[in-house]
Design an enzyme around this catalytic site. Structure first.
Site, PDB file in Angstrom:
ATOM      1  N   GLU A  67       0.710  -0.920   0.133  1.00 54.59           N
ATOM      2  CA  GLU A  67       0.060  -0.171   0.071  1.00 54.59           C
ATOM      3  C   GLU A  67       0.823   1.313   0.016  1.00 54.59           C
ATOM      4  OE1 GLU A  67      -3.275   0.426  -0.353  1.00 54.59           O
ATOM      5  OE2 GLU A  67      -3.533  -1.918  -0.401  1.00 54.59           O
ATOM      6  N   SER A 440     -43.717 -37.475  33.052  1.00 56.95           N
ATOM      7  CA  SER A 440     -43.475 -38.257  34.447  1.00 56.95           C
ATOM      8  C   SER A 440     -42.088 -37.669  35.101  1.00 56.95           C
ATOM      9  CB  SER A 440     -43.145 -39.764  34.187  1.00 56.95           C
ATOM     10  OG  SER A 440     -44.269 -40.435  33.817  1.00 56.95           O
TER      11      SER A 440
END
Length: 756
Positions: A67, A440
């Protein structure tokens, strides 16, 4: 002239640099496990701000190489490169770079990307102003944290997690170079979407790094040869904890509103990554096993495949976008099908061939005589899965829902929470939001209430058909045992182990539904969601899996109330601690909600459920400290297993969101218990057995435990044995002429566990 224009017109109108001098990046809310594994991010932008000192040198070098190699030498503008770019742009040529890092910071923070001369002049002047205000390292820090790098990631710290699933400092030179190629064109050089272009740019950056002597010849060759593994799209996190992360988001939003998406809060949960992953895998495996038992339902969709190759791939891509992968369950479009071979194409374009055992599950769909909705033909959207030996099989997305939750019974801290099969397919959290009948699995709380009324595990209760007379216009009720088997007089211990419905109704009838409801409130149940009638004994009320886990924790910890919690700490973007959980640990200030004797007896009874009762399959884990209860509702609409072992309470549930039968041969023991066992096998491996000490105030009465005040005739000795036709209990005569009830199988167990 341009220079005069710049200083006379542009310079006086330059914006303030507050945005860069007082930089406050939009950092998302991040959610972690207790062992620091990221499980969620919430915010439009994925960021992970890193001070310049924490950014690896070679990451900086890779960026500078491609860059702005003269970044530390120029004053903000590289005039040679700039002149070349301006001439080229004005002449209509292809776009040129030459923007320095400082100029990119100016553009990203203050300007548009319009390619005009005035915008370029603004960029130059802002660059000079930034260079006069900030140091080079400060400018580079802004750039490395602000730049967009694809996949909703901003900054290199976030990109490292997105593409490689690692912290930035853990990456190699080759990976640094791959990331450094993204700023120019995040889409074009995205290694997930365009791996070939990304690789070419990475190789060029490595070459530049070598030319600039940022890396040695040896480092260069090693980086060039490295086989980089990029995290596939959608694999955002190392483990699946989406439901828990969403719970955190809701809690945080209630406190901080929209600030949570930009202010950089970090939340550490109580989840443990190992436990969470084990729970997720156990639930998925259990659900898929259920799907296999109930047969293939057919393709998810069918499209017409164009004859043109390009159009065909476009059609495949379009339909697969609507049918995303579910972890290992990959969506694919069939391109050829016969009873012996199926060829299918994935979204990646890869073609997969399936044959032999890989077609077994969907064999009915490959029969030409099958119904159209079931048939697999070219254009069908199917699911395929690859096993450990890289063999592909046809599977299907489940319709059934499931939940799993585990917590620490000593503190209430959640250790694992899986609210469903796939958060992306169904965001409804079944752990905290699904109010279902417990069947149950509610019976232990009825029996716990009975202990306070003089019952004991040795109390004999008549297991025989029962008719409840009509009252106030209600019809005659005749509750039945699930298997329609009635054993006559049985101990309460045996009745719980074998989940005898009629016995539970008799017990509830004796103590009253209201007394049982009041007792259940001590465990954290919503009493208003429990019926005030005898059907309560069969679990016709409503609970959530999360509530059930908290309730069973009371039995596991000796009788103390716990408050389940998920968030451990909250810190701000600067690491300041904003809140920290302060759980009340058992044995400190926690509230005792049932007698220690009650908890001990119920623990011993629940252990027998896993030894010889409906949960006996759990005994295959080879531990004596497992306790719990199965639950199956009428018509097998819900399947449960709730229990504990070692230092963990866990609850598994399975059912349909639009309630319907899971199958006449499905029970809590076939649906939920295998999920629970799979998790516990992983969780308890290598951990010592957990045994509860015998509390004071207990005595032995007819071969089993009883409260002192109820022993030797002070409690309920039998129930329902005086009914007409009741079979007398099989008493034996002792050496003193007393009547002795033959011990049930649990007597041996009691001796094993407690030495009696």
């Amino acid at each position: 002239m341009l220079l005069g224009y710049a200083f006379l017109i542009i310079a006086p109108n330059m914006p303030s640099l507050d945005r860069v001098t007082d930089y406050k990046p939009k950092i998302p809310l991040r959610v972690f496990t207790a062992d620091n594994v990221l499980i969620g991010e919430f915010g439009e932008e994925h960021r992970n701000f890193l001070p310049i000192k924490q950014i690896p040198v070679q990451m900086k070098n890779a960026v500078l190489a491609i860059e702005d190699s003269r970044f530390y030498e120029h004053g903000g503008v590289d005039f040679v490169g700039l002149l070349r770019a301006v001439v080229n742009d004005l002449g209509g040529g292809s776009a040129q770079g030459a923007s320095t890092i400082t100029m990119q910071v100016a553009r990203n923070f203050f300007l548009t990307r319009d390619k005009t001369l005035s915008r370029k002049m603004n960029e130059i002047m802002l660059s000079y102003k930034i260079e006069r205000t900030l140091s080079k390292d400060q400018i580079l820090e802004l750039y490395l944290n602000e730049i967009y790098l694809g996949q909703r990631s901003y900054g290199f710290g976030s990109a490292a997690k997105t593409y490689f699933g690692k912290q930035l400092e853990q990456l190699s030179v080759a990976q640094f170079a791959m990331l450094a190629g993204l700023p120019k064109a995040p889409s074009a050089y995205n290694p997930v979407v365009n791996p070939k272009r990304a690789h070419l740019r990475q190789q060029y950056i490595l070459q530049r790094m070598r030319e600039l002597n940022f890396i040695t010849a040896e480092q260069y060759q090693q980086a060039v040869d490295e086989d980089i593994k990029v995290r596939p799209s959608g694999k955002s996190y190392a483990i699946h904890a989406e439901y828990a992360a969403e719970m955190v988001r809701k809690i945080m939003f209630a406190e901080y509103k929209d600030d949570i998406y930009t202010s950089g809060f970090d939340v550490v949960t109580t989840l443990r990554s190992k436990d969470q992953d084990a729970a997720y895998q156990a639930l998925r495996r259990g659900v898929m096993n259920y799907e296999r038992r109930h047969g293939y339902r057919g393709p998810e969709a069918v499209i017409t495949l164009p004859s043109d190759d390009e159009e065909r791939q476009d059609a495949i891509d379009a339909v697969l976008d609507k049918h995303p992968d579910s972890d290992e369950l990959r969506a694919a479009v069939v391109t050829a099908a016969s009873p012996k071979l199926v060829r299918a194409t994935l979204l990646s374009g890869d073609s997969i061939e399936l044959s032999g055992d890989g077609l077994r599950f969907a064999a009915a769909g490959l029969n030409t005589k099958s119904a159209a909705a079931l048939r697999i033909v070219p254009g069908s959207v199917i699911r395929i899965s690859e096993d450990d030996k890289q063999r592909w099989s046809i599977v299907q997305l489940p319709n059934v829902s499931a939940a799993f939750v585990a917590l620490d019974p000593q503190s209430g801290a959640y250790r694992a929470l899986v609210g469903g099969f796939d958060f992306n397919l169904n965001k409804f959290d079944h752990v905290t939001q699904a109010w279902r009948q417990p069947g149950s699995s509610i019976k232990p709380f009825i029996y716990s209430a009975a202990l306070e009324k003089g019952f004991g595990p040795g109390t004999l209760i008549n297991d025989a058909p029962l008719s409840i007379p009509a009252v106030g216009g209600t019809p005659l009720w005749e509750p039945q045992n699930d298997d329609n088997v009635y054993d006559g007089p049985v101990t309460m211990r045996m009745a719980l182990a074998k989940s005898k419905n009629v016995v539970s109704v008799r017990v509830l009838q004796a103590i009253t539904a209201q007394a049982a409801r009041d007792h259940m409130g001590r465990f954290g149940f919503d009493v208003n969601k429990q019926p005030n009638n005898l059907t309560l004994a069969l679990g016709t009320g409503l609970v959530t899996p999360g509530q059930m886990a908290g309730a069973y924790a009371v039995f596991a910890n000796g009788g103390y109330q716990v408050s389940p919690y998920l968030i451990q700490t909250v810190t701000d973007a600067r690491g300041k601690l904003l809140s920290q959980a302060k759980p009340v640990l058992v044995g400190e200030e926690s509230v005792r909600v049932i007698d220690a004797r009650n908890a001990f007896i119920m623990d011993s009874m629940l252990r027998d459920v896993t030894r010889y009762g409906t949960g006996a399959a759990a005994s295959r884990l080879g531990r004596t400290d497992l306790a719990g209860k199965t639950g199956t509702t009428n018509d097998s609409i819900d399947g449960w297993f709730a229990g504990y072992g070692g230092d963990m309470v866990a609850v598994a549930w399975m059912g349909y969101d639009n309630p319907k039968s899971l199958g006449s041969r499905e029970f809590g023991s076939t649906l939920a218990l295998p999920v629970w066992m799979s998790f516990m096998q992983s969780e308890l491996r290598g951990k010592p057995m957990a045994l509860q000490g015998v509390p004071g105030g207990l005595n032995r009465d007819y071969g089993d435990w009883a409260y002192n005040e109820y022993a030797q005739g002070g409690g309920v000795r039998s129930l329902g044995l005086d009914e007409p036709g009741a079979t007398p209990p099989p008493f034996e005569t002792g050496i003193f002429g007393e009547r002795i009830i033959p011990p049930d199988p649990s007597a041996t167990r009691m001796k094993e566990l407690y030495g009696f």
